[in-house]
Design a protein around this motif. Structure first.
Motif, PDB file in Angstrom:
ATOM      1  N   LYS A 241       0.821  -1.217   0.000  1.00  0.00           N
ATOM      2  CA  LYS A 241       0.000   0.000   0.000  1.00  0.00           C
ATOM      3  C   LYS A 241       0.852   1.263   0.000  1.00  0.00           C
ATOM      4  CE  LYS A 241      -0.752   0.878   4.936  1.00  0.00           C
ATOM      5  NZ  LYS A 241      -1.754   1.234   5.952  1.00  0.00           N
ATOM      6  N   SER A 245       0.527   3.831  -3.014  1.00  0.00           N
ATOM      7  CA  SER A 245       0.062   5.189  -2.717  1.00  0.00           C
ATOM      8  C   SER A 245       1.062   6.237  -3.168  1.00  0.00           C
ATOM      9  CB  SER A 245      -0.198   5.336  -1.212  1.00  0.00           C
ATOM     10  OG  SER A 245      -1.259   4.517  -0.785  1.00  0.00           O
ATOM     11  N   TYR A 259      -1.804  -0.422 -11.648  1.00  0.00           N
ATOM     12  CA  TYR A 259      -1.671  -1.284 -10.476  1.00  0.00           C
ATOM     13  C   TYR A 259      -1.931  -2.728 -10.903  1.00  0.00           C
ATOM     14  CZ  TYR A 259      -2.089   2.924  -7.525  1.00  0.00           C
ATOM     15  OH  TYR A 259      -1.903   4.143  -6.917  1.00  0.00           O
ATOM     16  N   THR A 263      -3.630  -5.339  -2.952  1.00  0.00           N
ATOM     17  CA  THR A 263      -3.570  -5.216  -1.503  1.00  0.00           C
ATOM     18  C   THR A 263      -4.987  -5.182  -0.939  1.00  0.00           C
ATOM     19  OG1 THR A 263      -2.791  -3.847   0.354  1.00  0.00           O
ATOM     20  CG2 THR A 263      -3.454  -2.690  -1.641  1.00  0.00           C
ATOM     21  N   GLU A 265      -5.547  -3.400   1.702  1.00  0.00           N
ATOM     22  CA  GLU A 265      -5.553  -2.159   2.470  1.00  0.00           C
ATOM     23  C   GLU A 265      -5.910  -0.969   1.586  1.00  0.00           C
ATOM     24  OE1 GLU A 265      -2.496  -2.040   5.735  1.00  0.00           O
ATOM     25  OE2 GLU A 265      -1.526  -3.482   4.398  1.00  0.00           O
ATOM     26  N   GLU A 266      -6.265   0.150   2.230  1.00  0.00           N
ATOM     27  CA  GLU A 266      -6.656   1.346   1.487  1.00  0.00           C
ATOM     28  C   GLU A 266      -5.424   2.072   0.958  1.00  0.00           C
ATOM     29  OE1 GLU A 266      -9.072   3.863   3.872  1.00  0.00           O
ATOM     30  OE2 GLU A 266     -10.777   2.477   3.898  1.00  0.00           O
ATOM     31  N   LEU A 267      -5.560   2.643  -0.241  1.00  0.00           N
ATOM     32  CA  LEU A 267      -4.537   3.508  -0.812  1.00  0.00           C
ATOM     33  C   LEU A 267      -4.956   4.952  -0.590  1.00  0.00           C
ATOM     34  CD1 LEU A 267      -3.883   1.759  -4.252  1.00  0.00           C
ATOM     35  CD2 LEU A 267      -2.961   1.201  -1.994  1.00  0.00           C
TER      36      LEU A 267
END
Length: 341
Positions: A241, A245, A259, A263, A265-267
């Motif tokens: 991430k 990001s 991309y 993942t 998770e948040e970007l």
């Protein structure tokens, strides 16, 4: 019949499963000879892959032999060596009707969303097999990884003379590099691991390598590599991430960021970071059937050499003990192959 299952977090175990039985109409019975260990397999094992549920038999990078064919199957015959296209699409939903079978709304990827090929034999749709008279089972097991990189490169579409950056020199990054180098783009590769950057230089002749150390020094190196222009195409193959990001910082005006790593998770990034360069941000998911045909031809012609990729190997009876080591970059692993039969 013997199989190996990811039964729970960071746990593999041998299991016994039923024999698959004879193939039905449009089906093929295949014997697994080789399985490539993918970053997806490692993420599933570590509990980090968004489309995976325990327990599951892994195995989607496969070199297989045809044992029997069902009614109506003419594309392969008994004894054929094949690579497996592991994306079981429905053929009826909106993306399938548009030819985007990689994005099927009902998609099941074997070894991820349904049981895969880390077993003695299994049934599969005939249209998901890609045969070769020349390639060995090791090479056939690597076709799917290469297909991911092929599709990611096509999404980014670097052109001759463009500066293109691949972030992450693991198997998916290397697969992307194989196709990016055919475009005539000027290539750079960034990684945190200096050994992987040396591998890229030694095996691919990439001189523009960038060591990411977290202190911002990579930008100075990138400016030197690109004459200050930065990158028209960036493909992030890390699944990290923080990397994903931050990748917009390296993009040239009007550039494209792809991309391919995943993942859970948040970007996050500020809108001006995307808006100012009028950036295009794309995702790349799986691959398409023509990618497999193209890759097999390129390996057969010698355009792509898969030999340097295979750094680790284990047998079916040893994989439970050895698999944990494949999750550790410090072991020098690029691609591990399991000799299933």
């Amino acid at each position: 019949m013997k199989a190996i299952q990811i039964s729970e977090l960071k746990t593999l175990k041998p299991i016994e499963i039923d024999e698959p039985g004879p193939p039905g109409s449009g089906q093929v019975l295949v014997k697994t000879h080789r399985m490539g260990v993918c970053g997806t397999d490692i993420s599933c094992y570590l509990g980090k892959f968004p489309f995976f549920d325990f327990p599951r038999i892994p195995g989607h990078e496969l070199g297989v032999e045809v044992l029997a064919v069902g009614d109506g199957v003419t594309s392969v015959a008994v004894g054929d060596r094949c690579s497996v296209e592991p994306y079981m699409n429905c053929g009826h939903c909106y993306p399938c009707r548009r030819g985007a079978t990689n994005c099927c709304q009902n998609l099941k990827v074997i070894g991820v969303m349904m049981d895969g090929g880390l077993c003695e034999s299994f049934l599969i749709r005939a249209d998901k097999l890609h045969r070769s008279e020349k390639l060995n089972f090791d090479q056939l097991a690597l076709v799917e990884t290469l297909a991911i990189g092929c599709h990611a490169n096509d999404r980014g579409n670097p052109r001759p003379g463009d500066h293109a950056l691949i972030i992450g020199a693991g198997p998916i990054g290397l697969a992307t590099l194989e196709f990016a180098k055919l475009t005539g783009a000027v290539l750079s590769v960034m990684d945190m691991n200096p050994d992987r950057l040396r591998f890229v230089t030694d095996n691919y002749g990439v001189k523009n390598t960038v060591l990411f150390s977290g202190d911002g020094s990579e930008i100075e190196r990138m400016q030197k590599c690109t004459g200050g222009d930065m990158y028209q195409v960036i493909i992030d193959a890390t699944g990290n991430k923080h990397s994903m990001s931050g990748a917009l910082r390296y993009l040239a005006p009007t550039g494209t960021l792809v991309y391919v790593g995943i993942t859970t998770e948040e970007l996050s990034f500020t809108h001006p970071t995307m808006h100012k360069p009028e950036a295009s941000i794309l995702a790349s998911r799986n691959a398409l059937p023509p990618d497999f045909t193209r890759i097999i031809q390129l390996i057969e012609q010698g355009t792509i050499n898969t030999d340097p990729w295979i750094t680790h190997r284990t047998g079916f009876d040893s994989v439970v003990n050895d698999f944990e080591s494949f999750t550790k970059p410090e072991t020098g692993v690029i691609k591990a192959i399991i000799d299933v039969a």
